[in-house]
Enzyme design. Sequence first.
Site, PDB file in Angstrom:
ATOM      1  N   CYS A  84       3.299  -7.151  16.022  1.00 56.80           N
ATOM      2  CA  CYS A  84       2.410  -6.120  16.548  1.00 56.80           C
ATOM      3  C   CYS A  84       1.031  -6.126  15.890  1.00 56.80           C
ATOM      4  O   CYS A  84       0.135  -5.388  16.321  1.00 56.80           O
ATOM      5  CB  CYS A  84       3.043  -4.745  16.370  1.00 56.80           C
ATOM      6  SG  CYS A  84       4.680  -4.608  17.094  1.00 56.80           S
ATOM      7  N   ILE A 210       6.617   1.652  26.338  1.00 55.17           N
ATOM      8  CA  ILE A 210       6.463   0.253  26.748  1.00 55.17           C
ATOM      9  C   ILE A 210       5.191   0.165  27.590  1.00 55.17           C
ATOM     10  O   ILE A 210       4.989   0.957  28.510  1.00 55.17           O
ATOM     11  CB  ILE A 210       7.692  -0.208  27.550  1.00 55.17           C
ATOM     12  CG1 ILE A 210       8.930  -0.198  26.652  1.00 55.17           C
ATOM     13  CG2 ILE A 210       7.475  -1.583  28.154  1.00 55.17           C
ATOM     14  CD1 ILE A 210      10.237  -0.379  27.399  1.00 55.17           C
ATOM     15  N   LYS A 330       1.356   6.128  20.041  1.00 57.02           N
ATOM     16  CA  LYS A 330       2.301   7.118  20.542  1.00 57.02           C
ATOM     17  C   LYS A 330       1.966   7.562  21.961  1.00 57.02           C
ATOM     18  O   LYS A 330       2.865   7.680  22.810  1.00 57.02           O
ATOM     19  CB  LYS A 330       2.299   8.336  19.598  1.00 57.02           C
ATOM     20  CG  LYS A 330       3.135   9.513  20.064  1.00 57.02           C
ATOM     21  CD  LYS A 330       4.609   9.168  20.087  1.00 57.02           C
ATOM     22  CE  LYS A 330       5.383  10.103  20.976  1.00 57.02           C
ATOM     23  NZ  LYS A 330       5.177   9.864  22.406  1.00 57.02           N
ATOM     24  N   HIS A 334       1.254   1.015  23.578  1.00 58.55           N
ATOM     25  CA  HIS A 334       1.377  -0.049  22.584  1.00 58.55           C
ATOM     26  C   HIS A 334       1.714  -1.389  23.246  1.00 58.55           C
ATOM     27  O   HIS A 334       2.846  -1.866  23.168  1.00 58.55           O
ATOM     28  CB  HIS A 334       2.449   0.341  21.570  1.00 58.55           C
ATOM     29  CG  HIS A 334       2.646  -0.627  20.449  1.00 58.55           C
ATOM     30  ND1 HIS A 334       1.648  -1.450  19.962  1.00 58.55           N
ATOM     31  CD2 HIS A 334       3.762  -0.917  19.710  1.00 58.55           C
ATOM     32  CE1 HIS A 334       2.124  -2.193  18.981  1.00 58.55           C
ATOM     33  NE2 HIS A 334       3.400  -1.897  18.813  1.00 58.55           N
TER      34      HIS A 334
END
Length: 388
Positions: A84, A210, A330, A334
Amino acid sequence: MTGVRVAGVGLTPFGEHDGRTGRDLFAEAALAALDDAEVPRTDVEHLNYGNFMGALAERQGHQAPLMAEAAGLQCAGTRYEEACASAGVAVREAVRAIRSGEADVLLAGGMERMTNLSTPEVTESLAVAADELFEVRAGVTFPGAYALMARRYFEQYGGSREDLAAIAVKNHANAVPNEYAQYQREITVEDALDSPPVASPLHLLDACPITDGASALVLVSEEYAAANDVDAPVAVTGTGQGGDRAALQDRDDMAQTPAAADAATEAYADAGVDADDVDVAEVHDCFTIAEVLALEALGFYDPGDGVGAARRGETTRDGDLPVNLSGGLKAKGHPVGATGGSQLAELTRLLRGDHPNSDAVADAEVGVTHNAGGTVASAVVHVLEVAE
């Protein structure tokens, strides 16, 4: 050593982009960044591109030249993969290349396409960033891993699900005016507490969604900016990277993230600032507990004190240190390979004054981004400052 300026930024909206390819998404962000910078495509000397799971989600490796072509660039490209933190590393290496004198203009960023997979498929794909031999084979997933970190934190320092819920509430509120955010809606503490459990003590609204999306930045040397009359009021003054053991069971303390602390120490020293100088931060809150760990690793709070920061109002938009005014992972979303570039793009907009939440940090001069990979086995920290 030359200074580095952010000449332009570009983002796609984060969320579900049904029917679009990864190269289409990255082209949108890249062209937006080039338009924002008003820099000719022919001046870009290299593409630094972050992507994590493209070989699994789109069955496409060797993505960098495809993305350069999609963006209309006539230069080589390199793909960076650090889970990430992929785009964060891509930007860091671009900064280092400009500082060394190797290049004057680079395009850096990343892309991830995820929603074309089912939730189990995404979970399985993301899990390859963990230790396959000693974690994945035992059934560890990242929700479970961060739940272990949260449980250890609570046992060691205290804290509660209400503290974590306050983080989710804060970040959702920040995302409401952000046109690039996946979830532009507010939630309440009760919503977070009542959401379905995922891995105790984490519930659904403790977790990022997602997401599909892309990010891009045009980085230039100060000399190039001056010679070409490029309006680039934000400088990258510090960069740092840290690492840790990949598997949680090999860590000295699951309630701390030394990779991020090391990256912050390096970035602060590079910029000549410290944690007290920071006015605003974008941190990697893949789960609410991750924001807590980031705040402490960055030196904003002592261990055990960061968990109540949002509940006390210290990291809200009106607090002393606004955190994740973009909505964070959040609520903004992401898309893992794009996230590090997105954080830098959002922080640049905040410092330039053209972000919808810039009014909350109108006097800000120093900002920090924190981008983590896996359970923070990798971390990249950047310091951005309003240039004189």
